[in-house]
Design a protein around this motif. Sequence first.
Motif, PDB file in Angstrom:
ATOM      1  N   ALA A 137       0.833  -1.203   0.000  1.00 33.36           N
ATOM      2  CA  ALA A 137       0.000   0.000   0.000  1.00 33.36           C
ATOM      3  C   ALA A 137       0.866   1.250   0.000  1.00 33.36           C
ATOM      4  O   ALA A 137       0.582   2.212  -0.712  1.00 33.36           O
ATOM      5  N   GLU A 138       1.926   1.221   0.789  1.00 32.33           N
ATOM      6  CA  GLU A 138       2.774   2.400   0.855  1.00 32.33           C
ATOM      7  C   GLU A 138       3.459   2.654  -0.486  1.00 32.33           C
ATOM      8  O   GLU A 138       3.530   3.782  -0.965  1.00 32.33           O
ATOM      9  N   ARG A 139       3.937   1.588  -1.090  1.00 35.58           N
ATOM     10  CA  ARG A 139       4.616   1.750  -2.374  1.00 35.58           C
ATOM     11  C   ARG A 139       3.678   2.347  -3.398  1.00 35.58           C
ATOM     12  O   ARG A 139       4.017   3.248  -4.161  1.00 35.58           O
ATOM     13  N   GLN A 140       2.442   1.839  -3.416  1.00 38.59           N
ATOM     14  CA  GLN A 140       1.461   2.337  -4.364  1.00 38.59           C
ATOM     15  C   GLN A 140       1.172   3.798  -4.110  1.00 38.59           C
ATOM     16  O   GLN A 140       1.088   4.603  -5.031  1.00 38.59           O
ATOM     17  N   GLU A 141       1.030   4.144  -2.832  1.00 45.17           N
ATOM     18  CA  GLU A 141       0.731   5.511  -2.456  1.00 45.17           C
ATOM     19  C   GLU A 141       1.832   6.447  -2.961  1.00 45.17           C
ATOM     20  O   GLU A 141       1.572   7.508  -3.522  1.00 45.17           O
ATOM     21  N   ILE A 142       3.081   6.032  -2.782  1.00 42.19           N
ATOM     22  CA  ILE A 142       4.191   6.891  -3.197  1.00 42.19           C
ATOM     23  C   ILE A 142       4.245   7.008  -4.706  1.00 42.19           C
ATOM     24  O   ILE A 142       4.462   8.087  -5.262  1.00 42.19           O
ATOM     25  N   GLU A 143       4.027   5.891  -5.386  1.00 41.40           N
ATOM     26  CA  GLU A 143       4.086   5.911  -6.841  1.00 41.40           C
ATOM     27  C   GLU A 143       3.057   6.883  -7.403  1.00 41.40           C
ATOM     28  O   GLU A 143       3.347   7.694  -8.282  1.00 41.40           O
ATOM     29  N   HIS A 144       1.868   6.840  -6.870  1.00 40.33           N
ATOM     30  CA  HIS A 144       0.843   7.718  -7.404  1.00 40.33           C
ATOM     31  C   HIS A 144       1.009   9.138  -6.901  1.00 40.33           C
ATOM     32  O   HIS A 144       0.589  10.090  -7.565  1.00 40.33           O
ATOM     33  N   ARG A 145       1.618   9.274  -5.740  1.00 38.37           N
ATOM     34  CA  ARG A 145       1.932  10.625  -5.288  1.00 38.37           C
ATOM     35  C   ARG A 145       2.854  11.296  -6.282  1.00 38.37           C
ATOM     36  O   ARG A 145       2.742  12.483  -6.585  1.00 38.37           O
ATOM     37  N   ARG A 146       3.787  10.522  -6.826  1.00 40.45           N
ATOM     38  CA  ARG A 146       4.693  11.072  -7.838  1.00 40.45           C
ATOM     39  C   ARG A 146       3.932  11.576  -9.039  1.00 40.45           C
ATOM     40  O   ARG A 146       4.186  12.664  -9.537  1.00 40.45           O
ATOM     41  N   ALA A 147       2.996  10.754  -9.493  1.00 39.11           N
ATOM     42  CA  ALA A 147       2.217  11.156 -10.677  1.00 39.11           C
ATOM     43  C   ALA A 147       1.432  12.422 -10.380  1.00 39.11           C
ATOM     44  O   ALA A 147       1.380  13.350 -11.199  1.00 39.11           O
ATOM     45  N   VAL A 148       0.866  12.490  -9.182  1.00 39.32           N
ATOM     46  CA  VAL A 148       0.083  13.667  -8.813  1.00 39.32           C
ATOM     47  C   VAL A 148       0.979  14.893  -8.720  1.00 39.32           C
ATOM     48  O   VAL A 148       0.599  15.992  -9.128  1.00 39.32           O
ATOM     49  N   GLU A 149       2.194  14.700  -8.214  1.00 44.28           N
ATOM     50  CA  GLU A 149       3.101  15.846  -8.100  1.00 44.28           C
ATOM     51  C   GLU A 149       3.454  16.387  -9.479  1.00 44.28           C
ATOM     52  O   GLU A 149       3.646  17.594  -9.644  1.00 44.28           O
ATOM     53  N   ARG A 150       3.516  15.503 -10.467  1.00 44.02           N
ATOM     54  CA  ARG A 150       3.791  15.986 -11.827  1.00 44.02           C
ATOM     55  C   ARG A 150       2.681  16.913 -12.288  1.00 44.02           C
ATOM     56  O   ARG A 150       2.910  17.950 -12.903  1.00 44.02           O
TER      57      ARG A 150
ATOM     58  N   ALA B  11      12.447  14.550   2.888  1.00 44.96           N
ATOM     59  CA  ALA B  11      13.206  14.257   1.673  1.00 44.96           C
ATOM     60  C   ALA B  11      12.553  13.180   0.840  1.00 44.96           C
ATOM     61  O   ALA B  11      13.029  12.819  -0.210  1.00 44.96           O
ATOM     62  N   SER B  12      11.461  12.656   1.306  1.00 46.73           N
ATOM     63  CA  SER B  12      10.800  11.621   0.513  1.00 46.73           C
ATOM     64  C   SER B  12       9.309  11.705   0.769  1.00 46.73           C
ATOM     65  O   SER B  12       8.864  12.208   1.792  1.00 46.73           O
ATOM     66  N   TYR B  13       8.530  11.208  -0.183  1.00 42.42           N
ATOM     67  CA  TYR B  13       7.087  11.212   0.007  1.00 42.42           C
ATOM     68  C   TYR B  13       6.705  10.340   1.193  1.00 42.42           C
ATOM     69  O   TYR B  13       5.753  10.601   1.902  1.00 42.42           O
ATOM     70  N   ALA B  14       7.491   9.280   1.380  1.00 41.97           N
ATOM     71  CA  ALA B  14       7.191   8.389   2.496  1.00 41.97           C
ATOM     72  C   ALA B  14       7.240   9.154   3.809  1.00 41.97           C
ATOM     73  O   ALA B  14       6.380   9.013   4.671  1.00 41.97           O
ATOM     74  N   ALA B  15       8.267  10.007   3.953  1.00 39.84           N
ATOM     75  CA  ALA B  15       8.384  10.774   5.192  1.00 39.84           C
ATOM     76  C   ALA B  15       7.237  11.751   5.325  1.00 39.84           C
ATOM     77  O   ALA B  15       6.727  11.989   6.413  1.00 39.84           O
ATOM     78  N   ASP B  16       6.824  12.309   4.185  1.00 44.74           N
ATOM     79  CA  ASP B  16       5.749  13.284   4.234  1.00 44.74           C
ATOM     80  C   ASP B  16       4.433  12.652   4.645  1.00 44.74           C
ATOM     81  O   ASP B  16       3.581  13.292   5.235  1.00 44.74           O
ATOM     82  N   GLN B  17       4.284  11.381   4.300  1.00 43.53           N
ATOM     83  CA  GLN B  17       3.004  10.731   4.565  1.00 43.53           C
ATOM     84  C   GLN B  17       2.984   9.932   5.847  1.00 43.53           C
ATOM     85  O   GLN B  17       2.031   9.217   6.107  1.00 43.53           O
ATOM     86  N   ALA B  18       4.021  10.073   6.635  1.00 42.65           N
ATOM     87  CA  ALA B  18       4.070   9.300   7.878  1.00 42.65           C
ATOM     88  C   ALA B  18       2.971   9.757   8.829  1.00 42.65           C
ATOM     89  O   ALA B  18       2.439  10.853   8.706  1.00 42.65           O
ATOM     90  N   ILE B  19       2.668   8.906   9.789  1.00 43.76           N
ATOM     91  CA  ILE B  19       1.603   9.242  10.725  1.00 43.76           C
ATOM     92  C   ILE B  19       1.989  10.458  11.561  1.00 43.76           C
ATOM     93  O   ILE B  19       1.206  11.346  11.809  1.00 43.76           O
TER      94      ILE B  19
END
Lengths: 270, 354, 293
Positions: A137-150, B11-19
């Motif tokens: 789920a996290e990987r998917q979230e990040i991948e699509h976050r990238r697309a949204v950021e574009r 520095a990463s989206y993961a960090a931004d989305q943390a709880i």
Amino acid sequence: MVDAALDHAAPPRRIGQVLLKVDNITLSFGGVRALSGVSLEIREHEIFAIIGPNGAGKSSMLNVINGFYHPQQGTITYKGVTRGDMRPYDAARQGIARTFQNIALFKGMSTLDNIMTGRLLKMRSDLLTQALYWGPAERQEIEHRRAVERIIDFLQIEAIRKVPVGKLPYGLQKRVELARALAAEPDLLLLDEPMAGMNIEEKQDMCRFVLDVNDEFGTTIALIEHDMGVVMDISDRVVVLDYGRKIADGTPDRVRNDPKVIEAYLGLAH
Amino acid sequence: MLYREAGQFKASYAADQAIFPILQDRIGAIAILAVAFLVVPFAANEYWLRTILTPFLIYALASIGLNLLTGYAGLVSLGTGGFMAVGAFTAYNLAIRIPGLNVVVVFLLAGLVAACVGILFGLPSLRIKGFYLAVATLAAQFFLEWLFSHVPWFTNDSSSGVISSPEIVMFGFRFSGPVSRYLLTLTIVAVLALLAKNLVRGNIGRSWMAIRDMDIAAEIIGIRPLRTKLLAFAVSSFYIGIAGALWAFVYLGSVDPSAFDLDRSFQVLFMVIIGGLGSILGSFLGAAFILLLPILLSNLPELFGVHIGTAAGTNLEFVVFGTLIVFFLIVEPHGLARLWQIGKEKLRLWPFPH
Amino acid sequence: MEFFFEVLIGGLLSGVMYSLVALGFVLIFKASGVFNFAQGAMVLFAALTFVGLLEHGFAIWAAAIATIVTMVVLAIVVERLVLRPLVNQEQIIMFMATIGIAYFLNGIGQAMWGADVHPLMLGIPQGPVDVLGIQIDKFDLIAAAVAGSLVAGLAFFFQKTRIGRALRAVADDHQAAMSVGIPLKQIWVIVWTAAGIVAFVAGIMWGSNLGVQFSVALVALKALPVLILGGFTSIPGAIVGGLLVGAGEKLSEVFLGPFVGGGIETWFAYMLAMLFLMVRPQGLFGERIIERV
């Protein structure tokens, strides 16, 4: 999605086959006829404008294409398939995205979240993986976050990413709504008065975005617009509705000079 | 000043989305968890564990459940009590009729049954919303209340209608003392709260909020409203069902249908409203607030030397609750959670004035 | 067969009592779009005030006037402190605010007048009367007459008077009503006062029947299914809905109850309402809810 590097001042673009064919649509609400026997064709990669005086049925036309309203008569053929009555989420699944005259954003969520909702159909959301966030789920979230950021980058709305959209000024809300529609990577984008209520600069920005979307992503665009200057500038073809009927159809130049259109707008015969 | 975020770049989206994206928050959360797990069991006395901390956790769990439904998905429910009853009675019957069943399994199954019942009573949400839906949930509340008090099978044909809850056994270990029960509850609630937080920051949470904010528009991005709403009912009832099971097993020691009446539904709704609609943290804050308020109200007049009887005390509670509800809805519809956020923002500058 | 009719008529007439409470809901909803969860608490509050004054030696007419004045004051306070600050919020927020008001009123009412049952002796005739071989209670007949005249009066008020028209305008569209000069705040005070008076009448009838006690407020919750059946915006609907709920409840309790251990009355009305919501959400007489994008 072919990237066609073209000069904006010199259409035509690479316009393809017929993407959407609307045939003899009649739509009534109780005693009111919103649309009477309207037929039109939208071709791939073109910018298609629907214009007409107020109450002509333009929004109703988009609502029919989108699946919100179901016409009493007529057929809609999309990507070669004649479809029956469908719900808006079926239309979304088939690559049709839309913005609204009165802005249909989710006021309680931030800009980023709103645009992320546009990616919903591209993501898996089963309960278990979502609950155990870390992993797929996290990987998917990040991948699509990238697309949204574009897209955020494209529409230059970085600064308002985390702002709840209810707090944004009208012009920015319209841009966020466009972003959300784009996030779905639609084949057909329906824009209902995307420039309503904007000043000259905002309109210029919006025009540029619409043209860029069509250029870069090859998205077919159908828009309703009142500003004649905009319509004439950016559309490939125009259809004119009046009192629910089609009264003209063709290139901007031809439509501009059509006596029936002039009459409808100046109200001679009414 | 203490709460400066300066220098904390993501520095990463993961960090931004943390709880807890902000470091101070993360430290705070870990500290609270550490205290809750390691310090409280030794430091707190039995009264505190039995009557304040354990019920607080259970209420918080129920509030999270209701918050998912009402705060995130926008579906007002007055049936919380009924769903808690479903969880409680399912757990009871499972434990009685299948002895030796692992308590975690018992609770999970209780939650699942409650989820199914939730889906059933959530079906009207296809056609109706707002307070119309609230009335449908009232139907659930009254029907379920009646069901468990009138159908003898649920209470194992006990003549008084009130039965004591069975022992809690897991892998041979008996959870009988207040400390072990507290830790069990704490673990369950902590895990479920974490899962809930994960749900709401991903797609499912966004779909729910989309339905809440404008369900017509939600369809155009491909959300299927009925499925999303039923999922909200299911997950919410799951949480509330487990809360009910915990209530009966761990807190009350008995399974009593009148513990899950309409008043209970209102109580949890108040926790959600005051704590903050659409906030997991708010569920905890609201539960604490509503739980501690009556204690405060009964002790406060004494401090001023004024004696009030129990009846007057209840009336005072009603008046204060009513006023608080209206107050929060007017002043801060996002409840204590939002006030907490505002407080944190002020901490950025404090103790400096500008 | 006679027994069936007796139960039926008894149910119909008890349904009339529900309608009295439901009327107050309809008034407020029709004129402000707010679903007033506190209507039941208002019924109780009005009844408690009236009974309390009577017990303190007030004459009936004095107590009645004093109670009505109290309800007016209540309407003003509610408008000022609750409705005005929340004027732009969604319906669900207003609904939850009225839940807060309900709790508040229950607390205040009981604090002022105590929680015991107060019998209300107004000299309304009771006891059975024989109509076509069926026993009907005189009290129920009077209740039906009261409700009927109230409905007729309210319907006339809404349709024919200027204020009634203004109320309907406000219900349709606040902004538009303001823009033609209708004073929103005064309208709301009027509406809540009217609902308060209806609550008072309902309180008298319920109190005379059951004695004035806390359960009256709970009984008011029954008005919700009445509204769902009849339609939230329809005054005659409140009557029809009440009749259906009352009859349905009594019949099911008497004829189905014994099979399942009784107590069906607590939930029958709600289940019926829920089914109705699936099939016809706007009720028998309500307006269809159309949403435009």
